[in-house]
Design a protein around this motif. Structure first.
Motif, PDB file in Angstrom:
ATOM      1  N   GLU A 281      33.002  20.532 -40.921  1.00  0.00           N
ATOM      2  CA  GLU A 281      34.030  20.607 -40.328  1.00  0.00           C
ATOM      3  C   GLU A 281      34.910  19.389 -40.489  1.00  0.00           C
ATOM      4  O   GLU A 281      36.060  19.617 -40.352  1.00  0.00           O
ATOM      5  CB  GLU A 281      33.672  21.023 -39.005  1.00  0.00           C
TER       6      GLU A 281
ATOM      7  N   PRO B 299      32.161  21.744 -48.363  1.00  0.00           N
ATOM      8  CA  PRO B 299      32.140  21.924 -47.192  1.00  0.00           C
ATOM      9  C   PRO B 299      32.854  23.532 -47.093  1.00  0.00           C
ATOM     10  O   PRO B 299      33.576  23.955 -47.845  1.00  0.00           O
ATOM     11  CB  PRO B 299      33.385  20.840 -46.568  1.00  0.00           C
ATOM     12  N   PHE B 300      32.103  24.077 -46.255  1.00  0.00           N
ATOM     13  CA  PHE B 300      32.373  25.736 -46.012  1.00  0.00           C
ATOM     14  C   PHE B 300      32.510  25.951 -44.379  1.00  0.00           C
ATOM     15  O   PHE B 300      31.599  25.195 -43.770  1.00  0.00           O
ATOM     16  CB  PHE B 300      31.399  26.562 -46.449  1.00  0.00           C
ATOM     17  N   SER B 301      33.132  26.640 -43.977  1.00  0.00           N
ATOM     18  CA  SER B 301      33.694  26.821 -42.463  1.00  0.00           C
ATOM     19  C   SER B 301      32.613  27.481 -41.695  1.00  0.00           C
ATOM     20  O   SER B 301      32.400  27.265 -40.739  1.00  0.00           O
ATOM     21  CB  SER B 301      34.906  27.619 -42.442  1.00  0.00           C
TER      22      SER B 301
ATOM     23  N   ILE C 250      36.693  19.185 -43.629  1.00  0.00           N
ATOM     24  CA  ILE C 250      37.617  20.496 -43.899  1.00  0.00           C
ATOM     25  C   ILE C 250      39.016  19.749 -43.125  1.00  0.00           C
ATOM     26  O   ILE C 250      40.099  20.037 -43.648  1.00  0.00           O
ATOM     27  CB  ILE C 250      37.258  21.942 -43.539  1.00  0.00           C
TER      28      ILE C 250
ATOM     29  N   THR D 170      39.492  17.971 -47.141  1.00  0.00           N
ATOM     30  CA  THR D 170      38.760  18.204 -48.349  1.00  0.00           C
ATOM     31  C   THR D 170      38.698  19.688 -48.855  1.00  0.00           C
ATOM     32  O   THR D 170      38.423  20.515 -48.040  1.00  0.00           O
ATOM     33  CB  THR D 170      37.303  17.588 -48.281  1.00  0.00           C
ATOM     34  N   THR D 171      39.230  19.950 -50.308  1.00  0.00           N
ATOM     35  CA  THR D 171      39.222  21.180 -50.744  1.00  0.00           C
ATOM     36  C   THR D 171      37.919  21.098 -51.710  1.00  0.00           C
ATOM     37  O   THR D 171      37.508  20.033 -52.311  1.00  0.00           O
ATOM     38  CB  THR D 171      40.554  21.736 -51.317  1.00  0.00           C
ATOM     39  N   LEU D 172      37.767  22.405 -52.497  1.00  0.00           N
ATOM     40  CA  LEU D 172      36.974  22.472 -53.366  1.00  0.00           C
ATOM     41  C   LEU D 172      37.509  21.585 -54.603  1.00  0.00           C
ATOM     42  O   LEU D 172      36.673  21.092 -55.211  1.00  0.00           O
ATOM     43  CB  LEU D 172      36.694  23.929 -53.753  1.00  0.00           C
TER      44      LEU D 172
END
Lengths: 271, 408
Positions: free
Chosen positions: A71, A55-57, A74, A78-80
């Motif tokens: 979204e 996930p990326f913003s 996040i 959930t982080t990388l």
């Protein structure tokens, strides 16, 4: 060290005349605990490779459905690092199914290219698709990934010129992700005969298998695409299903199966 | 990484063929955008030396925008501060009230010369949206403007202006509902409708060749200051100051002076509630390099690489990234980047309104706030030119609201 599971899987499919069904979901959408059961369920429903969204913003190549998925993930924490842990957990019960991480460059830069690729190798990731890293901008990530046996999967689009196809063909390994239409993920117009023509053309420039995504929604779409491509990538329709079950996440694995199973059947029937 | 003065003088300050300024810039985009960007690049490299194109651009700047804009000596304010002589480059007097129109005229002409009947734009404060809608009307192009839902609320007069000019304004509800989300949405539109659509980016951010294109169209500002300063006080200014959100007004002023290393250059970012609070929009002052919206540049993100929600009292500076050329100028030491808080900007907003009879945009007020500090350290025979990048009419509602005054 990866065992080049993607190539092995594509070779094995090719030997039996079967096309790859490649589902995409966002890791941790809507909560981290649902992702591993969903991955196993998708394999059971006939998935050959899994693309897992990091996930990326600001996912500007994705449509609103996938952005909302990111979204939610996040917001759910959930982080990388969490995405990589998810793959490790999946690998405890599945050492065969290739897993490709798909996402954007900035979270990778934030973790550090070396640390990220090391962690990918350790968790059992097989390939990376960094949407906003075309071959022209590849930095240290490429060598770090190659050193750990990770495949780098690149995109080709309907607008990609022959010159660039050659460059992309050189850079990509595992498979080439052909974007079947102009637009973002989840767009609606899919012209399968046009895709067929393009794929025949691309094969003149690219030796790896070609899988097609963006716009595949139904079992008929998947079957039509895989009559020419080596695989069908299905994303938005699954993320949309997840979205409809955010209040009842336990039902998500089965709901994903109900979309994938007819696709698998239609693809195999037309093979 | 800072270079010596001699090295700084010898650079050509042009991006390489891939659009990189040093390590920054480039084209970090999905393959789906690559063809459109190379088409744009080819068209631009051809047209930037085309006499017909440049002639039409210059003619519009003169008769439609009202260029050259004056260089004004802010005598009373200079005297009150008691340091250097301060000059305002009056971009606020341009048609549509800001520097933004320099760029939109250029890009709309590019659209026309490229045969694209539809233009799209993203906007934060609404200034770029208004400037895009204006030139679209002037050239008979269809215009769609993407604007964060929060910004629409903050800048309702500009929303109405865009509609009066015949543009469609699309509210963007995703993400933080501000400029960065509007940019995401505009890119999505472009990649879907690339055959007939030209994307007019409003700042020097985004993938190559946009940072170069937007800079070149705004560089008219700095070129005018070069001859105006010689005319008014016989030499180049000792210092230049401009506010930096994406950084287009700043680079427009700075670029023609980059090789003139005797001219000090200051970019002023929005320090919001303070640089130590995380509630600001100052990537060059306290961010780190990363990749956002198609370019490698300084940006504001969290430890996990997710883009941060920024804060500034001024919508036009409320952006987590910055143009890659600024990132480069920072690293090589050609420009200094500093911050001004909401409070400092508001103070300067009032002071300049009352002392000079000019209501500045809140964005510009950040540059004014730093100019005050800087000028006070300089001698009265020295000069500072500040880019008065926009007028404050659009901001009176925001300022009134902050002071508890209702205008409706």
């Amino acid at each position: 060290m990866s065992s080049y599971r993607i190539q092995q899987r594509m070779d094995a499919l090719s030997a039996i005349g079967r096309k790859a069904l490649i589902p995409y979901i966002v890791a941790g959408d809507p909560t981290p605990s649902v992702t591993v059961p969903a991955m196993h369920a998708m394999v059971e429903a006939g998935a050959d490779i899994i693309e897992l969204g990091m996930p990326f913003s600001d996912p500007f190549a994705d449509g609103p459905v996938n952005q909302r998925g990111a979204e939610r993930a996040i917001a759910g924490g959930t982080t990388l690092r969490g995405v990589l842990d998810t793959v490790s957990e999946f690998r405890q019960n599945d050492q065969q199914t290739p897993v490709v991480l798909m996402g954007y460059l900035n979270p990778v830069i934030a973790m550090g290219e070396t640390a990220f690729c090391e962690a990918c190798g350790e968790s059992g990731v097989d390939g990376l698709l960094i949407v906003d890293m075309p071959p022209e901008e590849e930095g240290s990530l490429v060598q770090e990934a190659k050193d750990r046996g990770l495949d780098l999967i690149y995109l080709a689009a309907p607008t990609t010129t022959d010159d660039r196809l050659a460059t992309i063909g050189q850079a990509t390994s595992g498979y080439l992700y052909y974007v079947s239409l102009k637009g973002i993920t989840g767009s609606s117009k899919l012209d399968t005969s046009e895709v067929k023509e393009r794929i025949e053309h691309i094969r003149q420039h690219v030796s790896v298998p070609i899988c097609v995504g963006f716009g595949i929604r139904t079992a008929e779409d998947a079957a039509a695409i895989s009559s020419t491509a080596d695989g069908s990538i299905v994303g938005t329709v699954l993320v949309s299903q997840v979205e409809s079950l955010t209040n009842d996440p336990a039902k998500i694995p089965e709901a994903l199966q109900s979309i994938l199973k007819p696709m698998r059947e239609a693809m195999d029937a037309s093979a | 990484m800072a270079l010596t003065e001699q090295e700084l003088r010898s650079l050509d300050y042009e991006p390489d063929t891939g659009g990189h300024f040093g390590d920054y810039g480039g084209r970090y985009v999905s393959e789906t955008l690559m063809a459109a960007l190379s088409e744009l690049d080819q068209n631009y490299q051809k047209l930037k030396n085309d006499p017909d194109f440049q002639g039409e651009f210059d003619a519009d700047l003169a008769s439609f925008v009202g260029r050259p804009s004056p260089l004004y000596h802010a005598e009373r304010w200079s005297k009150a501060i008691g340091g250097a002589q301060i000059y305002f480059k009056r971009e606020d007097l341009n048609h549509t009230g800001a520097h933004k129109v320099n760029n939109t005229i250029g890009q709309a002409l590019l659209a026309k010369y490229s045969g694209k009947p539809r233009v799209i734009a993203e906007t934060g404060a609404g200034q770029h949206g208004v400037a895009s809608a204006t030139v679209a009307a002037r050239l008979g192009l269809e215009c769609v403007v993407y604007m964060g839902a929060d910004d629409i609320e903050r800048q309702s007069p500009n929303v109405y202006r865009m509609k009066l000019l015949g543009a469609e304004v699309v509210p963007v509800e995703s993400g933080s509902r501000t400029l960065k989300d509007a940019l995401n949405e505009a890119m999505r539109d472009w990649v879907t409708n690339v055959d007939d659509t030209f994307y007019i980016i409003g700042t020097v951010a985004g993938p190559a060749p946009y940072p170069q294109i937007v800079r070149d169209f705004n560089a008219v500002v700095g070129r005018e200051v070069k001859w105006q300063s010689k005319e008014l006080f016989g030499q180049y200014p000792d210092a230049l100051v401009a506010c930096v959100g994406g950084g287009s007004n700043a680079i427009g002023l700075f670029y023609p002076f980059l090789k003139d290393t005797e001219v000090a250059i200051y970019g002023v970012e929005a320090a919001g509630h303070g640089l130590s609070t995380r509630q600001h929009a100052a990537p060059l002052c306290s961010g780190r390099p990363g990749v956002l919206h198609g370019a490698k540049t300084y940006l504001m993100d969290n430890n996990d690489g997710q883009i941060a929600h920024t804060h500034s009292v001024s919508a036009g500076l409320d952006y987590p990234g910055v143009g890659p050329e600024h990132a480069y100028l920072k690293d090589i030491g050609r420009a200094s980047y500093v911050g001004a808080t909401d409070e400092e900007a508001l103070h300067a907003f009032h002071e300049v309104s009352q002392v000079e009879g000019i209501i500045p945009a809140l964005e510009t007020a950040h540059a004014l706030a730093y100019t005050k500090t800087l000028a006070a350290t300089m001698r009265p025979d020295q000069t500072v030119v500040i880019n008065m990048s926009g007028r404050g009419d659009k901001d009176i509602f925001t300022v009134a609201k902050l002071e508890g005054i209702s205008l409706t």
